[in-house]
Design a protein around this motif. Structure first.
Motif, PDB file in Angstrom:
ATOM      1  N   SER A 113       1.011  -4.712   0.162  1.00 16.31           N
ATOM      2  CA  SER A 113       0.188  -4.266   1.286  1.00 16.31           C
ATOM      3  C   SER A 113       0.713  -2.914   1.739  1.00 16.31           C
ATOM      4  O   SER A 113       1.921  -2.720   1.888  1.00 16.31           O
ATOM      5  CB  SER A 113       0.231  -5.272   2.438  1.00 16.31           C
ATOM      6  OG  SER A 113       1.533  -5.363   2.982  1.00 16.31           O
ATOM      7  N   LEU A 114      -0.217  -1.974   1.936  1.00 13.56           N
ATOM      8  CA  LEU A 114       0.107  -0.631   2.416  1.00 13.56           C
ATOM      9  C   LEU A 114      -0.565  -0.453   3.765  1.00 13.56           C
ATOM     10  O   LEU A 114      -1.792  -0.370   3.850  1.00 13.56           O
ATOM     11  CB  LEU A 114      -0.379   0.434   1.428  1.00 13.56           C
ATOM     12  CG  LEU A 114      -0.147   1.892   1.840  1.00 13.56           C
ATOM     13  CD1 LEU A 114       1.342   2.185   1.976  1.00 13.56           C
ATOM     14  CD2 LEU A 114      -0.789   2.844   0.830  1.00 13.56           C
ATOM     15  N   SER A 115       0.248  -0.456   4.814  1.00 14.77           N
ATOM     16  CA  SER A 115      -0.272  -0.398   6.183  1.00 14.77           C
ATOM     17  C   SER A 115      -1.334  -1.473   6.399  1.00 14.77           C
ATOM     18  O   SER A 115      -2.372  -1.239   7.026  1.00 14.77           O
ATOM     19  CB  SER A 115      -0.843   0.993   6.476  1.00 14.77           C
ATOM     20  OG  SER A 115       0.161   1.983   6.361  1.00 14.77           O
ATOM     21  N   GLY A 116      -1.074  -2.656   5.840  1.00 14.44           N
ATOM     22  CA  GLY A 116      -1.967  -3.787   6.039  1.00 14.44           C
ATOM     23  C   GLY A 116      -3.088  -3.919   5.032  1.00 14.44           C
ATOM     24  O   GLY A 116      -3.787  -4.929   5.020  1.00 14.44           O
ATOM     25  N   LYS A 117      -3.261  -2.907   4.158  1.00 16.29           N
ATOM     26  CA  LYS A 117      -4.326  -2.949   3.165  1.00 16.29           C
ATOM     27  C   LYS A 117      -3.753  -3.339   1.794  1.00 16.29           C
ATOM     28  O   LYS A 117      -2.677  -2.871   1.421  1.00 16.29           O
ATOM     29  CB  LYS A 117      -5.021  -1.587   3.075  1.00 16.29           C
ATOM     30  CG  LYS A 117      -5.716  -1.176   4.357  1.00 16.29           C
ATOM     31  CD  LYS A 117      -6.419   0.170   4.203  1.00 16.29           C
ATOM     32  CE  LYS A 117      -7.117   0.576   5.492  1.00 16.29           C
ATOM     33  NZ  LYS A 117      -7.798   1.898   5.350  1.00 16.29           N
ATOM     34  N   PRO A 118      -4.481  -4.173   1.027  1.00 10.06           N
ATOM     35  CA  PRO A 118      -3.960  -4.618  -0.270  1.00 10.06           C
ATOM     36  C   PRO A 118      -3.953  -3.493  -1.303  1.00 10.06           C
ATOM     37  O   PRO A 118      -4.912  -2.737  -1.431  1.00 10.06           O
ATOM     38  CB  PRO A 118      -4.936  -5.729  -0.680  1.00 10.06           C
ATOM     39  CG  PRO A 118      -6.205  -5.413   0.056  1.00 10.06           C
ATOM     40  CD  PRO A 118      -5.786  -4.790   1.350  1.00 10.06           C
ATOM     41  N   VAL A 119      -2.851  -3.378  -2.024  1.00  7.75           N
ATOM     42  CA  VAL A 119      -2.719  -2.401  -3.110  1.00  7.75           C
ATOM     43  C   VAL A 119      -1.928  -3.046  -4.238  1.00  7.75           C
ATOM     44  O   VAL A 119      -1.176  -4.008  -4.019  1.00  7.75           O
ATOM     45  CB  VAL A 119      -2.009  -1.097  -2.658  1.00  7.75           C
ATOM     46  CG1 VAL A 119      -2.860  -0.320  -1.670  1.00  7.75           C
ATOM     47  CG2 VAL A 119      -0.637  -1.410  -2.084  1.00  7.75           C
ATOM     48  N   ASP A 120      -2.109  -2.510  -5.437  1.00  2.73           N
ATOM     49  CA  ASP A 120      -1.360  -2.986  -6.602  1.00  2.73           C
ATOM     50  C   ASP A 120      -0.416  -1.895  -7.082  1.00  2.73           C
ATOM     51  O   ASP A 120      -0.803  -0.719  -7.143  1.00  2.73           O
ATOM     52  CB  ASP A 120      -2.313  -3.347  -7.752  1.00  2.73           C
ATOM     53  CG  ASP A 120      -3.232  -4.502  -7.409  1.00  2.73           C
ATOM     54  OD1 ASP A 120      -2.859  -5.306  -6.524  1.00  2.73           O
ATOM     55  OD2 ASP A 120      -4.314  -4.602  -8.013  1.00  2.73           O
ATOM     56  N   ILE A 121       0.797  -2.274  -7.433  1.00  5.98           N
ATOM     57  CA  ILE A 121       1.735  -1.323  -8.038  1.00  5.98           C
ATOM     58  C   ILE A 121       2.469  -2.013  -9.185  1.00  5.98           C
ATOM     59  O   ILE A 121       2.589  -3.243  -9.207  1.00  5.98           O
ATOM     60  CB  ILE A 121       2.763  -0.758  -7.030  1.00  5.98           C
ATOM     61  CG1 ILE A 121       3.692  -1.867  -6.518  1.00  5.98           C
ATOM     62  CG2 ILE A 121       2.071  -0.053  -5.878  1.00  5.98           C
ATOM     63  CD1 ILE A 121       4.851  -1.337  -5.696  1.00  5.98           C
ATOM     64  N   ASP A 122       2.913  -1.220 -10.133  1.00  2.35           N
ATOM     65  CA  ASP A 122       3.727  -1.716 -11.243  1.00  2.35           C
ATOM     66  C   ASP A 122       5.136  -1.157 -11.109  1.00  2.35           C
ATOM     67  O   ASP A 122       5.306   0.055 -10.920  1.00  2.35           O
ATOM     68  CB  ASP A 122       3.147  -1.281 -12.592  1.00  2.35           C
ATOM     69  CG  ASP A 122       1.794  -1.911 -12.883  1.00  2.35           C
ATOM     70  OD1 ASP A 122       1.445  -2.888 -12.198  1.00  2.35           O
ATOM     71  OD2 ASP A 122       1.110  -1.425 -13.799  1.00  2.35           O
ATOM     72  N   LEU A 123       6.107  -2.026 -11.209  1.00  5.01           N
ATOM     73  CA  LEU A 123       7.506  -1.600 -11.184  1.00  5.01           C
ATOM     74  C   LEU A 123       8.107  -1.806 -12.567  1.00  5.01           C
ATOM     75  O   LEU A 123       7.973  -2.889 -13.154  1.00  5.01           O
ATOM     76  CB  LEU A 123       8.303  -2.408 -10.161  1.00  5.01           C
ATOM     77  CG  LEU A 123       7.894  -2.289  -8.688  1.00  5.01           C
ATOM     78  CD1 LEU A 123       8.818  -3.134  -7.822  1.00  5.01           C
ATOM     79  CD2 LEU A 123       7.909  -0.851  -8.217  1.00  5.01           C
ATOM     80  N   PHE A 124       8.746  -0.771 -13.107  1.00  2.00           N
ATOM     81  CA  PHE A 124       9.509  -0.885 -14.338  1.00  2.00           C
ATOM     82  C   PHE A 124      10.974  -1.059 -13.939  1.00  2.00           C
ATOM     83  O   PHE A 124      11.500  -0.287 -13.145  1.00  2.00           O
ATOM     84  CB  PHE A 124       9.368   0.371 -15.198  1.00  2.00           C
ATOM     85  CG  PHE A 124       8.023   0.534 -15.863  1.00  2.00           C
ATOM     86  CD1 PHE A 124       6.925  -0.219 -15.473  1.00  2.00           C
ATOM     87  CD2 PHE A 124       7.859   1.460 -16.883  1.00  2.00           C
ATOM     88  CE1 PHE A 124       5.698  -0.066 -16.092  1.00  2.00           C
ATOM     89  CE2 PHE A 124       6.630   1.625 -17.508  1.00  2.00           C
ATOM     90  CZ  PHE A 124       5.539   0.861 -17.109  1.00  2.00           C
ATOM     91  N   LEU A 125      11.611  -2.069 -14.498  1.00  6.73           N
ATOM     92  CA  LEU A 125      13.003  -2.337 -14.169  1.00  6.73           C
ATOM     93  C   LEU A 125      13.851  -2.390 -15.436  1.00  6.73           C
ATOM     94  O   LEU A 125      13.400  -2.892 -16.471  1.00  6.73           O
ATOM     95  CB  LEU A 125      13.144  -3.669 -13.416  1.00  6.73           C
ATOM     96  CG  LEU A 125      12.404  -3.773 -12.090  1.00  6.73           C
ATOM     97  CD1 LEU A 125      11.096  -4.520 -12.276  1.00  6.73           C
ATOM     98  CD2 LEU A 125      13.246  -4.475 -11.033  1.00  6.73           C
ATOM     99  N   ASN A 126      15.070  -1.862 -15.340  1.00  5.93           N
ATOM    100  CA  ASN A 126      16.003  -1.872 -16.462  1.00  5.93           C
ATOM    101  C   ASN A 126      17.365  -2.382 -16.005  1.00  5.93           C
ATOM    102  O   ASN A 126      17.679  -2.365 -14.812  1.00  5.93           O
ATOM    103  CB  ASN A 126      16.142  -0.477 -17.069  1.00  5.93           C
ATOM    104  CG  ASN A 126      14.878  -0.014 -17.768  1.00  5.93           C
ATOM    105  OD1 ASN A 126      14.041   0.650 -17.168  1.00  5.93           O
ATOM    106  ND2 ASN A 126      14.736  -0.374 -19.031  1.00  5.93           N
ATOM    107  N   VAL A 127      18.154  -2.814 -16.970  1.00  7.87           N
ATOM    108  CA  VAL A 127      19.483  -3.324 -16.687  1.00  7.87           C
ATOM    109  C   VAL A 127      20.462  -2.152 -16.588  1.00  7.87           C
ATOM    110  O   VAL A 127      20.449  -1.247 -17.420  1.00  7.87           O
ATOM    111  CB  VAL A 127      19.939  -4.296 -17.798  1.00  7.87           C
ATOM    112  CG1 VAL A 127      21.392  -4.691 -17.604  1.00  7.87           C
ATOM    113  CG2 VAL A 127      19.045  -5.531 -17.805  1.00  7.87           C
TER     114      VAL A 127
END
Length: 274
Positions: A113-127
């Motif tokens: 949620s961005l300021s209460g509005k729904p949004v999608d994001i992708d996070l890339f994670l590494n070790v």
């Protein structure tokens, strides 16, 4: 009629020691691959006699059993030949994968949620190593439409006028009020935009909150010539759990492999599960 896994049958029969007619059904795997660590263990499984033909065939079978069989529709499926090539590359190069490898990436697709509005994001994670024998996951990249700041106009008149200093840069207020979608046009030519910095600011300011991870896959780039990913398949079958669900030949050197695989041409060319 029991379901026949033609793909795995071929791998078993490709060596003389396994050249016999066999029907492989849902009992092929003793149990689902319930954890990512289990996928690593089964992927790396080896016989003690590495040069023996039976051992080589068994090694191929061990890797083959880690594919999501539902992606192969028949023994004529062109993706089978690609799967053979991937397996051969793993075995021929005596490849193993490890948790502390730098060339595997978690891709977490998040509902936020961005300021209460729904949004999608992708996070890339590494070790990342944090001490002797100790590691942690770190966010290496962030993607999402909310980070798209490409200007909507290329007009050469979008600029801060050369005499603006004489009016105490009064037009700066107009720039932010009237041209927010073109703000990047007012930056210097060396301006570099970093999604992670914006992500850190939005989270730190309380504007952006991650609700949950909706989808998760792990992308592996260690295999010479190939990129593949695993996803969790929750179904009533021994061919379930963390399985190879997508794979594609590796592109030319110089590409950002994971980004290319997830968003670029690799997305369209991947052999994938339905």
């Amino acid at each position: 009629m029991r379901k026949v896994y033609l793909f795995v049958l071929y791998v078993m029969c490709c060596e003389v020691a396994f050249a016999q007619v066999m029907i492989l059904s849902d009992y092929l795997q003793e149990e689902r691959v319930g954890l990512v660590d289990e996928f690593f263990e089964r992927f790396n499984k080896r016989d003690t006699i590495a040069c023996d033909s039976v051992s080589i065939a068994q090694r191929k079978l061990d890797v083959a059993k880690l594919f999501d069989f539902t992606m192969f529709t028949s023994d004529k499926d062109p993706r089978i030949a690609q799967a053979y090539a991937l397996i051969d590359s793993v075995v021929d190069n005596s490849l193993t994968i490890s948790y502390d490898d730098s060339d595997w990436t978690a891709v977490a697709r998040c509902k936020c949620s961005l300021s209460g509005k729904p949004v999608d994001i992708d996070l890339f994670l590494n070790v990342e190593q944090r001490g002797t024998g100790m590691y942690k996951w770190v966010i290496s990249s962030v993607y999402g439409k909310l980070f798209d700041t490409a200007p909507i106009s290329n007009s050469p008149m979008l600029m801060i006028m050369p005499d603006a200093h004489e009016t105490n840069f009064m037009e700066l207020g107009e720039v932010t009020a009237n041209q927010p979608e073109n703000i990047s046009r007012f930056m210097d030519k060396d301006f570099g935009y970093d999604n992670r910095s914006v992500f850190v600011y939005l989270v730190h300011s309380g504007k952006l909150k991650i609700q949950h991870v909706e989808d998760l896959e792990f992308v592996f780039t260690q295999v010479p010539g190939w990129v593949f990913s695993i996803k969790y398949h929750d179904r009533q079958s021994s061919n379930s759990g963390w399985l190879i669900s997508q794979f594609v030949p590796k592109p030319a050197a110089g590409e950002s492999l994971v980004e290319w695989y997830v968003y670029g041409h690799g997305k369209d060319n991947r052999s994938k599960s339905k």
